[in-house]
Write a protein that holds these residues in place. Structure first.
Motif, PDB file in Angstrom:
ATOM      1  N   ASP A 241    -165.060  78.974-104.268  1.00 35.48           N
ATOM      2  CA  ASP A 241    -164.650  77.606-104.567  1.00 35.48           C
ATOM      3  C   ASP A 241    -163.971  77.551-105.935  1.00 35.48           C
ATOM      4  OD1 ASP A 241    -164.823  74.704-105.405  1.00 35.48           O
ATOM      5  OD2 ASP A 241    -165.805  74.560-103.462  1.00 35.48           O
ATOM      6  N   ILE A 242    -162.893  76.768-106.023  1.00 35.00           N
ATOM      7  CA  ILE A 242    -162.156  76.678-107.288  1.00 35.00           C
ATOM      8  C   ILE A 242    -162.962  75.970-108.374  1.00 35.00           C
ATOM      9  CG2 ILE A 242    -159.862  76.787-106.248  1.00 35.00           C
ATOM     10  CD1 ILE A 242    -159.748  73.731-106.458  1.00 35.00           C
ATOM     11  N   ALA A 243    -164.068  75.333-107.992  1.00 34.76           N
ATOM     12  CA  ALA A 243    -164.907  74.686-109.011  1.00 34.76           C
ATOM     13  C   ALA A 243    -165.439  75.700-110.018  1.00 34.76           C
ATOM     14  CB  ALA A 243    -166.071  73.952-108.348  1.00 34.76           C
ATOM     15  N   VAL A 247    -164.632  74.638-113.988  1.00 37.69           N
ATOM     16  CA  VAL A 247    -165.705  74.275-114.913  1.00 37.69           C
ATOM     17  C   VAL A 247    -165.363  74.679-116.340  1.00 37.69           C
ATOM     18  CG1 VAL A 247    -167.047  76.430-114.778  1.00 37.69           C
ATOM     19  CG2 VAL A 247    -168.231  74.229-115.079  1.00 37.69           C
ATOM     20  N   ARG A 248    -164.399  75.590-116.511  1.00 39.26           N
ATOM     21  CA  ARG A 248    -163.963  75.985-117.850  1.00 39.26           C
ATOM     22  C   ARG A 248    -162.841  75.089-118.364  1.00 39.26           C
ATOM     23  NH1 ARG A 248    -164.733  80.953-115.121  1.00 39.26           N
ATOM     24  NH2 ARG A 248    -162.517  81.101-114.597  1.00 39.26           N
ATOM     25  N   ALA A 257    -166.203  69.685-111.387  1.00 38.28           N
ATOM     26  CA  ALA A 257    -166.725  71.031-111.151  1.00 38.28           C
ATOM     27  C   ALA A 257    -168.212  71.106-111.455  1.00 38.28           C
ATOM     28  CB  ALA A 257    -165.949  72.034-111.992  1.00 38.28           C
ATOM     29  N   CYS A 258    -168.663  70.462-112.519  1.00 33.45           N
ATOM     30  CA  CYS A 258    -170.094  70.472-112.858  1.00 33.45           C
ATOM     31  C   CYS A 258    -170.913  69.822-111.753  1.00 33.45           C
ATOM     32  CB  CYS A 258    -170.327  69.755-114.183  1.00 33.45           C
ATOM     33  SG  CYS A 258    -169.754  70.657-115.648  1.00 33.45           S
ATOM     34  N   PRO A 393    -151.963  73.773-117.102  1.00 36.72           N
ATOM     35  CA  PRO A 393    -152.765  72.701-116.506  1.00 36.72           C
ATOM     36  C   PRO A 393    -153.591  73.206-115.340  1.00 36.72           C
ATOM     37  CG  PRO A 393    -150.458  72.488-115.868  1.00 36.72           C
ATOM     38  CD  PRO A 393    -150.515  73.563-116.911  1.00 36.72           C
ATOM     39  N   ALA A 394    -154.773  72.660-115.199  1.00 31.48           N
ATOM     40  CA  ALA A 394    -155.642  73.049-114.094  1.00 31.48           C
ATOM     41  C   ALA A 394    -155.138  72.428-112.804  1.00 31.48           C
ATOM     42  CB  ALA A 394    -157.066  72.579-114.363  1.00 31.48           C
ATOM     43  N   PRO A 395    -155.275  73.126-111.689  1.00 31.88           N
ATOM     44  CA  PRO A 395    -154.879  72.537-110.409  1.00 31.88           C
ATOM     45  C   PRO A 395    -155.703  71.294-110.135  1.00 31.88           C
ATOM     46  CG  PRO A 395    -155.377  74.884-110.200  1.00 31.88           C
ATOM     47  CD  PRO A 395    -155.821  74.464-111.545  1.00 31.88           C
ATOM     48  N   PRO A 396    -155.126  70.303-109.487  1.00 36.18           N
ATOM     49  CA  PRO A 396    -155.881  69.065-109.231  1.00 36.18           C
ATOM     50  C   PRO A 396    -157.013  69.330-108.267  1.00 36.18           C
ATOM     51  CG  PRO A 396    -153.807  69.088-108.021  1.00 36.18           C
ATOM     52  CD  PRO A 396    -153.767  70.281-108.910  1.00 36.18           C
ATOM     53  N   LEU A 397    -158.147  68.695-108.521  1.00 34.32           N
ATOM     54  CA  LEU A 397    -159.280  68.750-107.609  1.00 34.32           C
ATOM     55  C   LEU A 397    -159.239  67.499-106.752  1.00 34.32           C
ATOM     56  CD1 LEU A 397    -162.164  69.982-109.908  1.00 34.32           C
ATOM     57  CD2 LEU A 397    -161.173  71.200-107.986  1.00 34.32           C
TER      58      LEU A 397
END
Length: 402
Positions: A241-243, A247-248, A257-258, A393-397
């Motif tokens: 999972d990308i979570a 989380v970082r 993610a948390c 940038p982080a990928p969108p969740l």
């Protein structure tokens, strides 16, 4: 080098490709209101089951607490997102029937009326997935279909008179496999997800579905299969999972993610109970199993995805605010006290107090969400650009309310 699946786009990606069918936002609010009524009634029933005073003292509320929360609240809200995304007018029958079923369960109507509405709503949900599959089939959709089938089986068997404790694995898989399928879809950007890992997810889903059927007729054999399958699912989620990467990050991605990772941890409790204790239909182990899933896991998923999905349903922003960590933290801390101390060591007072703060955490999150929607987006002051290049940038969740 990983190989991407040729049928990767699904779920949210595929659901928005049909002809537009956009009921007014007020209509969607009506569905959410049905889910909200079911939530409040379910929490009232929870207080009664804990042996505490409740605003409404009704034996019926405590008797229908489980189905009311699973189908009347969570089912209505989650299926509403499916109906909005698939963009077919008839799809709104699913959340409507589930919401109406929840209202019927707490009304003076015969219990059969609410049960029949839940069966009908679960059937329409399968029709929604058939529409999704028609546009573009995928492994993630197949896993979600297994979850929907579990939910339909649970409503039918409950209608036929089988008690909720015996149907617990089906109720659990209804939501767990729905979430797992969505997480598979959203993790397609992960470098570790390929055809082989997708096949593993599908195999785990099939094993869990097989175990739930066997558990109905031969519990001693079915529950170990369920336990092993649940632990395998947790291992897949923590590995792919990308979570685990988000989380970082910071801000909303980190908050989501948390919540996701904390929710996955509660599935270990469920898998362990199934594997080590086998069938449990009452007592502390049953309490621990049900609330580890439906509070620790499912409610954590709702808290994670509400800031991204409610705006799509209501067309009003639900901005992320750091205070959202407060109800999430309270939920998990109170659940730890309830399950790992109260249930495990036989301390009823901790079960009661943990249950009370479980309820407080849910209501607190709802209050924060409502206030955030009313306040809207708060503009932040501009900051001086950093001297060092910013991180990518982080990928969108994204995802469902689960």
């Amino acid at each position: 080098m990983t190989t991407l699946s040729p049928i990767r786009r699904t779920g949210s990606a595929a659901r928005g490709t049909g002809a537009a069918a956009r009921p007014k936002v007020t209509g969607r609010l009506a569905f959410l209101l049905l889910g909200g009524i079911a939530l409040l009634a379910g929490l009232d029933g929870a207080l009664l089951l804990l042996g505490l005073a409740a605003p409404v003292d009704s034996a019926r509320l405590s008797a229908v607490h489980g189905p009311l929360m699973v189908f009347g609240f969570v089912g209505t809200v989650v299926v509403l997102e499916r109906a909005v995304a698939v963009r077919r007018g008839w799809a709104y029958l699913a959340p409507g029937l589930l919401g109406a079923g929840g209202i019927a369960l707490i009304s003076p109507l015969p219990l059969l009326a609410g049960q029949a509405a839940l069966v009908a709503g679960s059937t329409v949900l399968l029709a929604i997935y058939a529409e999704i599959w028609r546009k573009q089939g995928s492994v993630s959709t197949a896993v979600q279909v297994l979850g929907a089938l579990s939910g339909l089986m649970a409503t039918i068997f409950w209608l036929r008179g089988i008690g909720i404790p015996r149907l617990a694995p089906l109720l659990i898989l209804y939501l767990v496999l729905t979430i797992a399928g969505e997480r598979l879809e959203l993790s397609r950007i992960s470098p570790t997800v390929n055809r082989r890992t997708e096949a593993w997810m599908l195999g785990i889903g099939l094993a869990l579905s097989f175990g739930s059927v066997i558990a109905l007729v031969w519990p001693i054999a079915g529950y170990p299969v369920l336990g092993a399958g649940m632990l395998a699912l947790v291992a897949w989620l923590f590995r792919h999972d990308i979570a685990t990467r988000m989380v970082r990050s910071s801000g909303l991605p980190r908050y989501m993610a948390c919540c996701l990772l904390a929710g996955y941890g509660w599935l270990v409790v469920v898998g362990g109970i199934w594997l080590l204790q086998g069938p449990v239909y009452s007592g502390p182990a049953y309490d621990a199993m049900m609330h580890a899933v439906f509070l620790g896991f499912v409610m954590s998923m709702i808290m994670a995805h509400a800031p991204t999905i409610l705006p799509a349903v209501l067309r009003r922003p639900l901005p992320y605010r750091p205070i959202m960590y407060l109800p999430a933290a309270l939920l998990h801390v109170s659940l730890l006290a309830r399950v790992l101390l109260g249930d495990a060591y036989g301390w009823p007072v901790l079960v009661q107090w943990g249950g009370v703060f479980n309820i407080v955490s849910v209501l607190l999150f709802v209050a924060i969400a409502v206030v955030s929607v009313l306040l809207g987006t708060t503009a932040l002051p501009a900051r001086t650009a950093p001297r060092t290049p910013p991180a990518p940038p982080a990928p969108p969740l994204r995802g469902s309310l689960l």
